[in-house]
Design a protein around this motif. Structure first.
Motif, mmCIF file in Angstrom:
data_model
loop_
_atom_site.group_PDB
_atom_site.id
_atom_site.type_symbol
_atom_site.label_atom_id
_atom_site.label_comp_id
_atom_site.label_asym_id
_atom_site.label_seq_id
_atom_site.Cartn_x
_atom_site.Cartn_y
_atom_site.Cartn_z
ATOM 1 N N GLN A 208 109.361 47.811 -30.393
ATOM 2 C CA GLN A 208 109.392 46.366 -30.654
ATOM 3 C C GLN A 208 107.986 45.797 -30.470
ATOM 4 O OE1 GLN A 208 111.759 42.359 -29.146
ATOM 5 N NE2 GLN A 208 112.771 44.361 -29.026
ATOM 6 N N VAL A 209 107.432 45.277 -31.552
ATOM 7 C CA VAL A 209 106.043 44.813 -31.542
ATOM 8 C C VAL A 209 105.923 43.513 -32.333
ATOM 9 C CG1 VAL A 209 104.995 47.100 -31.293
ATOM 10 C CG2 VAL A 209 105.580 46.244 -33.564
ATOM 11 N N GLU A 210 104.805 42.830 -32.128
ATOM 12 C CA GLU A 210 104.542 41.624 -32.919
ATOM 13 C C GLU A 210 104.197 42.019 -34.354
ATOM 14 O OE1 GLU A 210 101.890 37.507 -32.849
ATOM 15 O OE2 GLU A 210 101.379 39.147 -31.497
ATOM 16 N N TYR A 211 104.844 41.362 -35.293
ATOM 17 C CA TYR A 211 104.572 41.656 -36.703
ATOM 18 C C TYR A 211 104.985 40.472 -37.563
ATOM 19 C CZ TYR A 211 104.429 44.299 -41.112
ATOM 20 O OH TYR A 211 104.137 44.754 -42.389
ATOM 21 N N ASN A 212 104.034 39.922 -38.267
ATOM 22 C CA ASN A 212 104.304 38.840 -39.206
ATOM 23 C C ASN A 212 103.153 38.784 -40.207
ATOM 24 O OD1 ASN A 212 102.177 37.022 -38.048
ATOM 25 N ND2 ASN A 212 103.552 37.046 -36.268
ATOM 26 N N LEU A 213 103.196 37.849 -41.128
ATOM 27 C CA LEU A 213 102.174 37.772 -42.175
ATOM 28 C C LEU A 213 100.783 37.469 -41.630
ATOM 29 C CD1 LEU A 213 104.094 35.874 -45.011
ATOM 30 C CD2 LEU A 213 103.457 38.288 -44.942
ATOM 31 N N LYS A 214 100.701 36.923 -40.419
ATOM 32 C CA LYS A 214 99.406 36.605 -39.816
ATOM 33 C C LYS A 214 98.970 37.644 -38.782
ATOM 34 C CE LYS A 214 98.554 32.276 -38.852
ATOM 35 N NZ LYS A 214 98.684 30.906 -38.261
ATOM 36 N N SER A 215 99.881 38.515 -38.402
ATOM 37 C CA SER A 215 99.578 39.560 -37.410
ATOM 38 C C SER A 215 100.093 40.884 -37.960
ATOM 39 C CB SER A 215 100.248 39.227 -36.073
ATOM 40 O OG SER A 215 99.968 40.217 -35.113
ATOM 41 N N ARG A 216 99.219 41.616 -38.627
ATOM 42 C CA ARG A 216 99.636 42.813 -39.357
ATOM 43 C C ARG A 216 98.936 44.077 -38.839
ATOM 44 N NH1 ARG A 216 99.116 40.955 -45.567
ATOM 45 N NH2 ARG A 216 99.990 43.047 -45.857
ATOM 46 N N GLY A 217 98.545 44.042 -37.573
ATOM 47 C CA GLY A 217 97.814 45.164 -36.993
ATOM 48 C C GLY A 217 98.547 46.493 -37.051
ATOM 49 N N ILE A 218 99.884 46.443 -36.979
ATOM 50 C CA ILE A 218 100.631 47.702 -36.962
ATOM 51 C C ILE A 218 100.554 48.441 -38.299
ATOM 52 C CG2 ILE A 218 102.216 46.819 -35.225
ATOM 53 C CD1 ILE A 218 104.379 46.720 -37.424
ATOM 54 N N GLU A 219 100.118 47.738 -39.345
ATOM 55 C CA GLU A 219 100.009 48.386 -40.649
ATOM 56 C C GLU A 219 98.868 49.412 -40.678
ATOM 57 O OE1 GLU A 219 99.723 45.391 -43.652
ATOM 58 O OE2 GLU A 219 101.669 44.502 -43.159
ATOM 59 N N LYS A 220 97.993 49.344 -39.703
ATOM 60 C CA LYS A 220 96.859 50.260 -39.652
ATOM 61 C C LYS A 220 97.315 51.699 -39.447
ATOM 62 C CE LYS A 220 92.657 51.245 -36.988
ATOM 63 N NZ LYS A 220 91.821 50.837 -35.829
ATOM 64 N N ASP A 221 98.278 51.893 -38.536
ATOM 65 C CA ASP A 221 98.732 53.264 -38.275
ATOM 66 C C ASP A 221 100.166 53.354 -37.772
ATOM 67 O OD1 ASP A 221 98.363 52.238 -35.695
ATOM 68 O OD2 ASP A 221 96.576 53.439 -35.289
ATOM 69 N N LEU A 222 100.582 52.408 -36.937
ATOM 70 C CA LEU A 222 101.891 52.490 -36.298
ATOM 71 C C LEU A 222 103.041 52.413 -37.303
ATOM 72 C CD1 LEU A 222 103.519 52.617 -33.664
ATOM 73 C CD2 LEU A 222 103.407 50.117 -33.562
ATOM 74 N N LEU A 223 102.952 51.500 -38.248
ATOM 75 C CA LEU A 223 104.045 51.286 -39.193
ATOM 76 C C LEU A 223 104.330 52.539 -40.023
ATOM 77 C CD1 LEU A 223 106.128 49.349 -40.353
ATOM 78 C CD2 LEU A 223 104.390 48.520 -41.944
ATOM 79 N N SER A 224 103.295 53.126 -40.580
ATOM 80 C CA SER A 224 103.492 54.313 -41.419
ATOM 81 C C SER A 224 104.026 55.489 -40.597
ATOM 82 C CB SER A 224 102.179 54.703 -42.108
ATOM 83 O OG SER A 224 101.169 54.989 -41.151
ATOM 84 N N TYR A 225 103.552 55.620 -39.360
ATOM 85 C CA TYR A 225 104.026 56.695 -38.485
ATOM 86 C C TYR A 225 105.522 56.538 -38.222
ATOM 87 C CZ TYR A 225 104.460 59.676 -34.322
ATOM 88 O OH TYR A 225 104.853 60.634 -33.417
ATOM 89 N N CYS A 226 105.935 55.310 -37.909
ATOM 90 C CA CYS A 226 107.341 55.055 -37.625
ATOM 91 C C CYS A 226 108.207 55.265 -38.865
ATOM 92 C CB CYS A 226 107.522 53.643 -37.079
ATOM 93 S SG CYS A 226 106.890 53.423 -35.388
ATOM 94 N N GLU A 227 107.688 54.870 -40.014
ATOM 95 C CA GLU A 227 108.440 55.070 -41.252
ATOM 96 C C GLU A 227 108.692 56.555 -41.503
ATOM 97 O OE1 GLU A 227 105.982 53.014 -44.076
ATOM 98 O OE2 GLU A 227 107.263 51.236 -44.055
#
Length: 265
Positions: A208-227
């Motif tokens: 569970q992490v912060e994620y919205n159109l203004k805070s997209r830091g997880i797209e750098k590595d975390l999101l793809s890893y989790c997917e």
């Protein structure tokens, strides 16, 4: 994904308070009922949960007054809002011991089939020693009036406590049947990998992490890893403290373009 952060779940509730919910995908939904309520598999667990889930963090002042004065502001209205969501078919509720809302969740669940619900809560970063984790889980179970927790999450990482010690306690809870699945919150990719490595019999189900159109830091590595590993991302602050609910200027243009591309959804 489309994130919606707040909605008044009952037209009859005129208490003027916003009820915050976590929403993963917004499907057709009305205040008087629901049609085609969408269900998603909760990652690799394959458990069916509604695409709309309700979160129960209210604000810092609520937590402080609850802790210091044992007074829960607008408790009746909070319970009513959660009950309305459950009545409309939502089966996912997220809370945490620090949020002082587990008792509210318990009251809202009264009259509903517990086994049809997916209840998630969190252990705070000050309780990550082995015995503290076990005690915290027991206390959460008592407040929730449940015999088990569907998803037990580490609220924040704590570098002062070896992750191996914490995860050993988390696995003990699964072994004892008190917890079904394990999750983390506010973990970076590196921290989550270390948590995974510390597990011997179980897997991480969510982060569970912060994620919205203004805070997209997880797209750098975390999101793809989790997917890739079918680990669920539970986003909080999905409308960035309300700024995405009433966007202005360039932000509004971008959001309008996104909405148009998705046929207004």
């Amino acid at each position: 994904l489309i994130f919606v952060h707040l909605m008044n779940l009952s037209k009859a509730d005129n208490f003027g308070k916003r009820i915050y919910v976590i929403v993963f995908v917004f499907t057709r939904f009305s205040l008087n009922g629901y049609e085609d309520m969408e269900y998603r598999e909760f990652g690799w667990t394959k458990v069916k949960v509604t695409s709309i889930g309700m979160g129960t963090y209210y604000d810092a002042s609520y937590i402080v007054t609850s802790l210091l004065f044992h007074h829960q502001m607008w408790r009746k209205e909070k319970v009513a809002a959660l009950k309305k969501g459950l009545d409309l078919g939502i089966n996912l509720i997220d809370t945490a011991e620090i949020c002082q809302s587990e008792g509210i969740v318990a009251e809202a669940m009264e009259g509903h089939d517990r086994d049809s619900l997916f209840v998630a809560t969190k252990v705070f970063w000050t309780h990550l020693r082995y015995n503290s984790v076990l005690n915290a889980a027991e206390n959460s179970l008592k407040r929730l009036k449940c015999s088990y927790i569907d998803l037990y999450q580490i609220h924040f990482p704590n570098s002062m406590v070896p992750i191996e010690e914490t995860m050993r306690a988390m696995e003990k809870l699964v072994e004892d049947g008190k917890v079904r699945y394990l999750g983390v919150s506010n973990f970076s990719l590196e921290q989550m990998k270390k948590a995974e490595e510390a597990l011997s019999k179980n897997k991480i189900a969510s982060n569970q992490v912060e994620y919205n159109l203004k805070s997209r830091g997880i797209e750098k590595d975390l999101l793809s890893y989790c997917e890739k590993k079918s680990i669920v991302i539970l986003p909080y602050r999905p409308i960035a403290h309300g700024s995405l609910a009433d966007p202005q200027g360039k932000l509004k243009n971008v959001m309008d373009a996104i909405s148009t591309k998705r046929d207004g959804k």
